[in-house]
Scaffold this active site. Sequence first.
Site, PDB file in Angstrom:
ATOM      1  N   HIS A 235     -78.134 -65.391 -49.140  1.00 17.97           N
ATOM      2  CA  HIS A 235     -78.205 -65.777 -47.723  1.00 17.97           C
ATOM      3  C   HIS A 235     -79.158 -66.957 -47.530  1.00 17.97           C
ATOM      4  O   HIS A 235     -79.949 -66.993 -46.591  1.00 17.97           O
ATOM      5  CB  HIS A 235     -78.668 -64.585 -46.864  1.00 17.97           C
ATOM      6  N   ASP A 298     -80.351 -58.570 -49.424  1.00 11.59           N
ATOM      7  CA  ASP A 298     -79.012 -57.968 -49.321  1.00 11.59           C
ATOM      8  C   ASP A 298     -77.949 -58.887 -49.901  1.00 11.59           C
ATOM      9  O   ASP A 298     -78.109 -60.106 -49.942  1.00 11.59           O
ATOM     10  CB  ASP A 298     -78.692 -57.679 -47.836  1.00 11.59           C
ATOM     11  N   GLU A 299     -76.865 -58.287 -50.328  1.00 14.91           N
ATOM     12  CA  GLU A 299     -75.624 -58.985 -50.684  1.00 14.91           C
ATOM     13  C   GLU A 299     -75.831 -60.189 -51.603  1.00 14.91           C
ATOM     14  O   GLU A 299     -75.292 -61.253 -51.344  1.00 14.91           O
ATOM     15  CB  GLU A 299     -74.911 -59.444 -49.407  1.00 14.91           C
ATOM     16  N   CYS A 300     -76.596 -59.999 -52.670  1.00 16.39           N
ATOM     17  CA  CYS A 300     -76.822 -61.121 -53.591  1.00 16.39           C
ATOM     18  C   CYS A 300     -75.720 -61.145 -54.637  1.00 16.39           C
ATOM     19  O   CYS A 300     -75.945 -60.844 -55.812  1.00 16.39           O
ATOM     20  CB  CYS A 300     -78.209 -60.994 -54.218  1.00 16.39           C
ATOM     21  N   LEU A 301     -74.534 -61.490 -54.186  1.00 13.11           N
ATOM     22  CA  LEU A 301     -73.365 -61.373 -55.056  1.00 13.11           C
ATOM     23  C   LEU A 301     -73.264 -62.533 -56.039  1.00 13.11           C
ATOM     24  O   LEU A 301     -72.444 -62.519 -56.943  1.00 13.11           O
ATOM     25  CB  LEU A 301     -72.096 -61.314 -54.196  1.00 13.11           C
TER      26      LEU A 301
END
Length: 530
Positions: A235, A298-301
């Site tokens: 992000h 969050d969401e560290c894809l």
Amino acid sequence: MVVPRPVRTENSAASPFVLTDAARISVAGIGADGVARLLSAELASDCGREPAIVAEPPAYGDIAIVIAPGEGPHEDGSDSAEGYTLEVSAEAVRIGAATTAGAFWGVQTLRQLLPAACDGEPLSIDAVRIHDNPRYAYRGAMLDVARHFFTPAEVKRFIDAIVLLKLNHLHLHLTDDQGWRIQIESWPELTRIGGSTGSDGSRGGFYTQAQFRDLVSYAAERHITVVPEIDMPGHTNAALASYPELNPGGVAPALYTGSEVGFSTLRTGDPVTQRFVRDVIREVAALTPGPYLHLGGDECLSTTDADFAAFVQDAFRVVAENGKTPVGWHEVGKAGGLPAGTIGQYWDFTAPRGRAAELALSFVRDGGSVIMSPSDVAYLDIVYAEGDPIGQDWTGSPTTLRDSFFWDPARIVPGLGDAHILGVEAPLWTETVATIEEVEQMVFPRLAAVAEVGWSTAPADTEPVVAARDLADFSDRLASLAEHWDAAGTNYRRVPEVAWPARWSSGAARSGAATPAPREPATEVTEAAR
Ligand code: NGO
């Protein structure tokens, strides 16, 4: 008729209290005058009368605020950090508390007991005795000012509205792919470039450090702690777009105005990134008198598991070294090795999926606690009903008022009970929410339900949640709260569960508050990540 529902209310048939022009606010105890000043200002804006504040015993018809040990709600005299007693009789209104926070929440109850349209005469309050204190120490709302920017004046308006619900934390999601909203003196391009736009190419904007400090102190006067969040290592497109040297090959990506998630990552392990992280954390910690600094996670894809773990361990340690308690979304539990006391914010569903429950428990194992924000009941950006023009629907179904009311924080993760739950928070993400009026429409009334879950008494262990909470009673109390929202010009969604006051009946027409015009259907959001 108070939201959140007080712990104990004893109604009485005795004569009511009448607030006259002669009423004064009598104060006793350290901090009582500050609380009285806010009450006087609130009565001035709510009711057009500004009682004088006096440091002498109350006379007939006065409002007394007494802060002293043993003045709290517990009959055994033990003090409660935020509890209060409120007694209304024909002679006087008396708010007692052991702390200024308790007295302040007592004042919020008093405001709700007063008639909302209080420009008429007489202003009377039925005799009552209330003993009240919160279930959780942390009761929060989150505003995503990164996707769409909201000005300091708009954030203050939001603070004013959440005060009435006795929320005591405002989490500001300050950075994301679409925008960087807090001035960092050592990295000025973050706001010059990264703050220049937002979701859907919306207006950019950012808070100077002076503006941010002013927001923090405005909130603090109202017993609200600001929790700043700098989301990393994912992000982070707005930061990456601002500084080429943060990117592989020194090439900055373009600014991003869409709604995908999971595509950006800081270059973990790189010395420039490490300097960036240290500078940002140092400056944000210095701006923040409150105990918490949220680092997202969050969401560290696009970050490998090993890089994620090393990065998060390092960054969270830097937060602790700067004197703050680190907070992260529950995924950071994957990293292990976080500073003792790190707080996790749970955002999976009320029925945990995958590793969510295990990750939530990892914070407790390491001496920390958990903030509960289950996304299928506490996410305020999820649509209320199918086909809504504003909001997202990635949780699979709309979130009705009923959904946001019938859940219990201590019944989500097996083994995670009240002793390890710091509290609750309802986040408003703003990919699809563009104006402060739309913010309020998404937030109210569902935030009131989450505030009640966080404040009011826990259901008994043996009691099903649906039996412990009374939606009809809550709806009646909401309808009377809505008269205050109308008077203040606060927007809210007129959900079908509530018999709302007739529209334009009071201040709504005066203040010009109106339902925002419908917009085109919301932008599609990638669901792969969730
Ligand atoms: C997720 C995601 C956010 C989105 C939000 C939308 C978390 C913690 N990360 O929640 O980036 O804006 O959903 O509902």
